[in-house]
Design a protein around this motif. Sequence first.
Motif, PDB file in Angstrom:
ATOM      1  N   LYS A  13      50.130  48.889 -10.051  1.00 51.85           N
ATOM      2  CA  LYS A  13      49.101  49.726  -9.440  1.00 51.85           C
ATOM      3  C   LYS A  13      47.837  48.893  -9.203  1.00 51.85           C
ATOM      4  O   LYS A  13      47.592  47.932  -9.940  1.00 51.85           O
ATOM      5  CB  LYS A  13      48.804  50.872 -10.405  1.00 51.85           C
ATOM      6  N   GLY A  14      47.058  49.244  -8.203  1.00 52.90           N
ATOM      7  CA  GLY A  14      45.835  48.495  -7.884  1.00 52.90           C
ATOM      8  C   GLY A  14      44.939  48.330  -9.113  1.00 52.90           C
ATOM      9  O   GLY A  14      44.752  49.269  -9.883  1.00 52.90           O
ATOM     10  N   GLY A  15      44.431  47.138  -9.305  1.00 47.58           N
ATOM     11  CA  GLY A  15      43.466  46.881 -10.371  1.00 47.58           C
ATOM     12  C   GLY A  15      44.037  46.749 -11.774  1.00 47.58           C
ATOM     13  O   GLY A  15      43.280  46.584 -12.730  1.00 47.58           O
ATOM     14  N   GLY A  17      45.963  44.296 -12.784  1.00 49.63           N
ATOM     15  CA  GLY A  17      46.051  42.889 -13.187  1.00 49.63           C
ATOM     16  C   GLY A  17      47.147  42.080 -12.508  1.00 49.63           C
ATOM     17  O   GLY A  17      47.560  41.055 -13.050  1.00 49.63           O
ATOM     18  N   LYS A  18      47.586  42.495 -11.319  1.00 49.10           N
ATOM     19  CA  LYS A  18      48.638  41.750 -10.612  1.00 49.10           C
ATOM     20  C   LYS A  18      48.264  40.285 -10.399  1.00 49.10           C
ATOM     21  O   LYS A  18      49.034  39.391 -10.711  1.00 49.10           O
ATOM     22  CB  LYS A  18      48.875  42.356  -9.209  1.00 49.10           C
ATOM     23  N   THR A  19      47.055  40.061  -9.843  1.00 49.85           N
ATOM     24  CA  THR A  19      46.648  38.687  -9.532  1.00 49.85           C
ATOM     25  C   THR A  19      46.528  37.871 -10.815  1.00 49.85           C
ATOM     26  O   THR A  19      46.997  36.728 -10.890  1.00 49.85           O
ATOM     27  CB  THR A  19      45.303  38.689  -8.766  1.00 49.85           C
ATOM     28  N   THR A  20      45.943  38.472 -11.843  1.00 50.83           N
ATOM     29  CA  THR A  20      45.775  37.783 -13.126  1.00 50.83           C
ATOM     30  C   THR A  20      47.127  37.418 -13.727  1.00 50.83           C
ATOM     31  O   THR A  20      47.334  36.284 -14.180  1.00 50.83           O
ATOM     32  CB  THR A  20      44.997  38.690 -14.110  1.00 50.83           C
ATOM     33  N   ARG A  44      43.388  38.669   0.294  1.00 53.84           N
ATOM     34  CA  ARG A  44      42.250  39.031  -0.553  1.00 53.84           C
ATOM     35  C   ARG A  44      41.534  37.833  -1.158  1.00 53.84           C
ATOM     36  O   ARG A  44      40.462  37.955  -1.716  1.00 53.84           O
ATOM     37  CB  ARG A  44      42.736  39.943  -1.687  1.00 53.84           C
ATOM     38  N   LEU A 224      45.825  44.739 -20.377  1.00 53.53           N
ATOM     39  CA  LEU A 224      44.587  45.358 -20.865  1.00 53.53           C
ATOM     40  C   LEU A 224      44.840  46.224 -22.093  1.00 53.53           C
ATOM     41  O   LEU A 224      44.235  47.281 -22.262  1.00 53.53           O
ATOM     42  CB  LEU A 224      43.938  46.191 -19.750  1.00 53.53           C
ATOM     43  N   PRO A 297      46.706  41.368 -24.115  1.00 50.38           N
ATOM     44  CA  PRO A 297      45.533  42.057 -24.666  1.00 50.38           C
ATOM     45  C   PRO A 297      44.384  42.126 -23.657  1.00 50.38           C
ATOM     46  O   PRO A 297      44.283  41.281 -22.763  1.00 50.38           O
ATOM     47  CB  PRO A 297      45.139  41.172 -25.844  1.00 50.38           C
ATOM     48  N   LEU A 298      43.547  43.108 -23.825  1.00 47.12           N
ATOM     49  CA  LEU A 298      42.291  43.172 -23.089  1.00 47.12           C
ATOM     50  C   LEU A 298      41.406  42.054 -23.634  1.00 47.12           C
ATOM     51  O   LEU A 298      41.085  42.032 -24.825  1.00 47.12           O
ATOM     52  CB  LEU A 298      41.635  44.529 -23.333  1.00 47.12           C
ATOM     53  N   VAL A 303      38.268  37.107 -17.558  1.00 51.79           N
ATOM     54  CA  VAL A 303      39.349  36.148 -17.333  1.00 51.79           C
ATOM     55  C   VAL A 303      38.831  34.890 -16.647  1.00 51.79           C
ATOM     56  O   VAL A 303      38.468  34.905 -15.482  1.00 51.79           O
ATOM     57  CB  VAL A 303      40.468  36.796 -16.475  1.00 51.79           C
ATOM     58  N   LEU A 311      46.760  33.986 -21.787  1.00 50.28           N
ATOM     59  CA  LEU A 311      47.710  34.976 -21.273  1.00 50.28           C
ATOM     60  C   LEU A 311      49.049  34.304 -20.952  1.00 50.28           C
ATOM     61  O   LEU A 311      50.116  34.880 -21.169  1.00 50.28           O
ATOM     62  CB  LEU A 311      47.153  35.671 -20.033  1.00 50.28           C
TER      63      LEU A 311
HETATM   64  N1  LIG Z   1      43.981  40.921 -19.881  1.00 49.75           N
HETATM   65  C1  LIG Z   1      42.792  41.082 -19.274  1.00 49.75           C
HETATM   66  N2  LIG Z   1      41.664  41.098 -20.018  1.00 49.75           N
HETATM   67  C2  LIG Z   1      40.460  41.272 -19.451  1.00 49.75           C
HETATM   68  N3  LIG Z   1      40.267  41.452 -18.150  1.00 49.75           N
HETATM   69  C3  LIG Z   1      41.350  41.453 -17.344  1.00 49.75           C
HETATM   70  C4  LIG Z   1      42.663  41.267 -17.858  1.00 49.75           C
HETATM   71  N4  LIG Z   1      43.534  41.326 -16.828  1.00 49.75           N
HETATM   72  C5  LIG Z   1      42.799  41.537 -15.719  1.00 49.75           C
HETATM   73  N5  LIG Z   1      41.495  41.615 -16.011  1.00 49.75           N
HETATM   74  C6  LIG Z   1      40.382  41.864 -15.077  1.00 49.75           C
HETATM   75  O1  LIG Z   1      40.639  43.096 -14.421  1.00 49.75           O
HETATM   76  C7  LIG Z   1      40.269  43.028 -13.062  1.00 49.75           C
HETATM   77  C8  LIG Z   1      41.474  43.351 -12.190  1.00 49.75           C
HETATM   78  O2  LIG Z   1      42.436  42.331 -12.345  1.00 49.75           O
HETATM   79  P1  LIG Z   1      43.244  41.755 -11.094  1.00 49.75           P
HETATM   80  O3  LIG Z   1      42.337  41.362 -10.006  1.00 49.75           O
HETATM   81  O4  LIG Z   1      44.189  40.730 -11.613  1.00 49.75           O
HETATM   82  O5  LIG Z   1      44.038  43.069 -10.693  1.00 49.75           O
HETATM   83  P2  LIG Z   1      44.878  43.344  -9.375  1.00 49.75           P
HETATM   84  O6  LIG Z   1      45.968  44.274  -9.769  1.00 49.75           O
HETATM   85  O7  LIG Z   1      45.266  42.053  -8.753  1.00 49.75           O
HETATM   86  O8  LIG Z   1      43.798  44.083  -8.494  1.00 49.75           O
HETATM   87  P3  LIG Z   1      43.913  44.434  -6.931  1.00 49.75           P
HETATM   88  O9  LIG Z   1      44.817  45.623  -6.851  1.00 49.75           O
HETATM   89  O10 LIG Z   1      42.504  44.721  -6.568  1.00 49.75           O
HETATM   90  O11 LIG Z   1      44.473  43.210  -6.253  1.00 49.75           O
HETATM   91  C9  LIG Z   1      39.722  41.629 -12.845  1.00 49.75           C
HETATM   92  O12 LIG Z   1      38.338  41.676 -12.967  1.00 49.75           O
HETATM   93  C10 LIG Z   1      40.329  40.819 -13.976  1.00 49.75           C
HETATM   94  O13 LIG Z   1      39.521  39.730 -14.344  1.00 49.75           O
END
Ligand SMILES: Nc1ncnc2c1ncn2[C@@H]1O[C@H](COP(=O)(O)OP(=O)(O)OP(=O)(O)O)[C@@H](O)[C@H]1O
Length: 319
Positions: A13-15, A17-20, A44, A224, A297-298, A303, A311
């Motif tokens: 789902k959006g946000g 953490g896919k990219t992370t 993006r 998270l 973990p959060l 990041v 991670l």
């Molecule tokens: N384990 C974690 N601990 C702390 N912060 C995190 C963690 N994983 C992700 N984040 C933070 O959460 C936010 C969203 O992460 P990310 O950009 O990876 O999500 P996404 O699914 O790719 O979002 P989008 O749908 O917008 O592409 C970012 O600011 C990232 O730094």
Amino acid sequence: MALSTQLHVVTGKGGTGKTTVAAALAMSLAGQGKKVLLCEVEGRQGIAQLFDVPPLPYEERRIAVGLGGGEVFALAIDPEAALLEYLAMYYRLGRAGKALDKFGIIDFATTIAPGVRDVLLTGKVYEAARRKDGNRFTYDAVIMDAPPTGRITRFLNVNAEVAGLAKVGPIRRQADSIMEMMRSAQTWVHLVTVLEEMPVQETIDGIAELTSARLPVGHVILNLVRPPVLTASTRDALAAGSLKTASVAKALAGAGLDEAAAPALIAGGAAHLERQRLQDSQREILDACGRPLVELPLLTDGVDLGALFELAERLEALP
Ligand SMILES: Nc1ncnc2c1ncn2[C@@H]1O[C@H](COP(=O)(O)OP(=O)(O)OP(=O)(O)O)[C@@H](O)[C@H]1O
Ligand SMILES: [Mg+2]
């Protein structure tokens, strides 16, 4: 070098953490000595931001090195550039391809017809995953920071639709080859989620959709996740409502802290406990779906590159 390139598709789902997670997985595999291509398809520039490098061009760039000779290359796949490359490759339309741009044809193909866009994006991933230098595959693994769960099945399956339209010929063969790769034993679609009701439900629906499209589901990555911070006795006292303001105030004063903070501390503890319960119940629901789970973990400091390494270590269990 791998016998064939692995493809890890990271959705969620959006946000969530896919990219992370895609980046951390790339670091994890590079840490095992692998040569990895990390690509994004949503325009993006999330990877560039995360690695703190200038926006990625439509060109593979090395952005990190791992232990034992591992490397991470990154690529932002742009559908327009992919179309021009495709035309140049298959029709030798070098400059003529660019001329199509003037007539708005490139725009039409890449934005107005969304299916075409997905064909181009998946086509480029296929090209990278099947590319060889001599008789070895160029990459050990390709990792895709993919579209969100709600769109992933349609996205990965778009070539099945193409195959349904083109009964014979080179387009049919290409579409069949891409679907064969998507469904092969070297492909995994990982789903990232947080332990909350809506994203967990979306993850379960996503697994069902992928499965019915015969796409291979990999790990479910719980991101998270808030670690438990209370001792068992505090937890029990909070749950039983037997933690009294006076005794917390006394303990605070004993530690040289402001005893007026006691009610807020108790409320904070109760909220934390509630979140832990919610996390536990959502984890149980995901456990029942039968896919392997990995928890991340959060990280309270956000990041950065160091966090990615942290991670990455936890993702070593992935294939
Ligand atoms: N384990 C974690 N601990 C702390 N912060 C995190 C963690 N994983 C992700 N984040 C933070 O959460 C936010 C969203 O992460 P990310 O950009 O990876 O999500 P996404 O699914 O790719 O979002 P989008 O749908 O917008 O592409 C970012 O600011 C990232 O730094
Ligand atoms: Mg992202």
